[in-house]
Design an enzyme around this catalytic site. Structure first.
Site, mmCIF file in Angstrom:
data_model
loop_
_atom_site.group_PDB
_atom_site.id
_atom_site.type_symbol
_atom_site.label_atom_id
_atom_site.label_comp_id
_atom_site.label_asym_id
_atom_site.label_seq_id
_atom_site.Cartn_x
_atom_site.Cartn_y
_atom_site.Cartn_z
ATOM 1 N N GLY A 52 -4.345 4.050 10.125
ATOM 2 C CA GLY A 52 -4.609 3.426 11.413
ATOM 3 C C GLY A 52 -6.006 2.859 11.629
ATOM 4 O O GLY A 52 -6.389 2.609 12.765
ATOM 5 N N PHE A 54 -7.145 -0.191 10.738
ATOM 6 C CA PHE A 54 -7.016 -1.565 11.269
ATOM 7 C C PHE A 54 -6.702 -1.471 12.767
ATOM 8 O O PHE A 54 -7.244 -2.211 13.574
ATOM 9 C CB PHE A 54 -5.868 -2.317 10.579
ATOM 10 C CG PHE A 54 -6.240 -3.099 9.339
ATOM 11 C CD1 PHE A 54 -7.239 -2.676 8.480
ATOM 12 C CD2 PHE A 54 -5.566 -4.274 9.012
ATOM 13 C CE1 PHE A 54 -7.559 -3.400 7.332
ATOM 14 C CE2 PHE A 54 -5.881 -5.008 7.884
ATOM 15 C CZ PHE A 54 -6.865 -4.576 7.039
ATOM 16 N N ASP A 72 4.636 1.331 9.930
ATOM 17 C CA ASP A 72 4.426 1.874 8.578
ATOM 18 C C ASP A 72 5.597 2.786 8.212
ATOM 19 O O ASP A 72 6.310 3.286 9.085
ATOM 20 C CB ASP A 72 3.118 2.681 8.507
ATOM 21 C CG ASP A 72 2.563 2.757 7.083
ATOM 22 O OD1 ASP A 72 1.568 2.060 6.787
ATOM 23 O OD2 ASP A 72 3.148 3.488 6.246
ATOM 24 N N ASP A 90 10.633 0.687 7.649
ATOM 25 C CA ASP A 90 10.435 -0.068 6.419
ATOM 26 C C ASP A 90 10.405 -1.545 6.809
ATOM 27 O O ASP A 90 11.340 -2.023 7.466
ATOM 28 C CB ASP A 90 11.619 0.227 5.482
ATOM 29 C CG ASP A 90 11.452 -0.419 4.118
ATOM 30 O OD1 ASP A 90 10.700 -1.411 4.006
ATOM 31 O OD2 ASP A 90 12.086 0.078 3.180
ATOM 32 N N ASP A 115 -1.827 -5.003 5.816
ATOM 33 C CA ASP A 115 -2.621 -4.368 4.754
ATOM 34 C C ASP A 115 -1.653 -3.599 3.853
ATOM 35 O O ASP A 115 -2.035 -2.640 3.185
ATOM 36 C CB ASP A 115 -3.643 -3.428 5.409
ATOM 37 C CG ASP A 115 -4.785 -3.040 4.473
ATOM 38 O OD1 ASP A 115 -5.150 -3.861 3.616
ATOM 39 O OD2 ASP A 115 -5.314 -1.922 4.621
ATOM 40 N N LYS A 155 -2.781 -8.858 2.993
ATOM 41 C CA LYS A 155 -3.351 -8.421 1.707
ATOM 42 C C LYS A 155 -2.351 -8.696 0.590
ATOM 43 O O LYS A 155 -1.145 -8.529 0.772
ATOM 44 C CB LYS A 155 -3.651 -6.914 1.761
ATOM 45 C CG LYS A 155 -4.131 -6.377 0.412
ATOM 46 C CD LYS A 155 -4.834 -5.080 0.558
ATOM 47 C CE LYS A 155 -3.882 -3.903 0.615
ATOM 48 N NZ LYS A 155 -4.648 -2.655 0.774
#
Ligand SMILES: C[S@@+](CC[C@H](N)C(=O)[O-])C[C@H]1O[C@@H](n2cnc3c(N)ncnc32)[C@H](O)[C@@H]1O
Length: 205
Positions: A52, A54, A72, A90, A115, A155
């Site tokens: 957490g 970000f 997440d 997911d 990320d 990312k």
């Protein structure tokens, strides 16, 4: 030669000192310093958000008028701020993610950050391939979630699929940059795609 990996590097210690949940915080801070994407009052979805850090940065910048949703596979420890919501899902389960976001009022958002990272094996082709799949899915979700003009930060581990993903992103945004924060470890293949000005239904060829 890449520098050897030090588990407790400078950023790990800095994150601890500053109360960030992970060293990733510094990557988003560098991206923010360069591109100034996050602004007070925005609504942002963060994919691959655990633990957490970000979310901490985003919540601080968007402030009380803004809203943040973190997604997440892992449970994210709750936040005190009422405008930070989290969801265990997911990201490949598109319907679940979209339904829950919609039910929480996150219909069209200003920005999507990702990320996301796979569990790494050390086998470059495998790790970069899995990362590209995650980033491609995050990009796809961003095209469903973003307002016209919105941004996507994703990312990705650079490998054989990197250019394909980059090309797809370029087709849907006004401007796309690739940025590697200093706080990304030297040995790592990771970099960030920073896409500005979502074009909505228009597709550039
Ligand atoms: C590097 S960590 C994210 C760190 C986070 N940005 C922070 O600042 O605390 C990558 C995350 O991606 C998540 N992840 C990987 N595959 C996922 C998937 N299919 N769906 C949702 N999350 C996923 C992992 O569980 C992990 O928490």
């Amino acid at each position: 030669m890449p520098k050897p990996y030090q588990v407790q590097d400078k950023y790990f210690q800095l994150a601890k000192d500053k109360g960030y949940r992970a060293r990733s915080a510094f990557k988003l801070l560098e991206i923010q310093e360069k591109f100034r994407l996050l602004k007070p009052g925005q609504t942002i979805v963060d994919l691959g958000a655990a633990p957490g850090s970000f979310l901490q940065i985003i919540a601080e910048i968007v402030g009380q008028r803004g809203r943040v949703f973190g997604v997440d596979l892992q449970v994210i420890d709750p936040f005190d701020e009422p405008n930070v919501k989290t969801l265990v899902a997911d990201i490949f389960d598109k319907d679940q993610v979209m339904d829950i976001l919609k039910a929480s009022g996150f219909e069209k958002v200003d920005g999507v950050t990702s990320d996301l990272a796979p569990k790494t094996s050390g086998i470059k082709d495998l790790d970069t391939g899995l990362s590209a799949e995650l980033t491609d899915q995050a990009f796809y979700l961003s095209t469903l979630l973003l307002k016209q003009g919105g941004f996507f930060v994703g990312k990705i581990f650079e490998g054989s699929e990197f250019q394909k993903v980059l090309k797809r992103v370029k087709g849907r945004f006004r401007e796309v940059k690739v940025f590697k924060p200093d706080s990304s470890r030297d040995r790592s293949y990771e970099t960030y795609i920073v896409a500005l000005g979502f074009l909505g239904d228009r597709i550039k060829t």
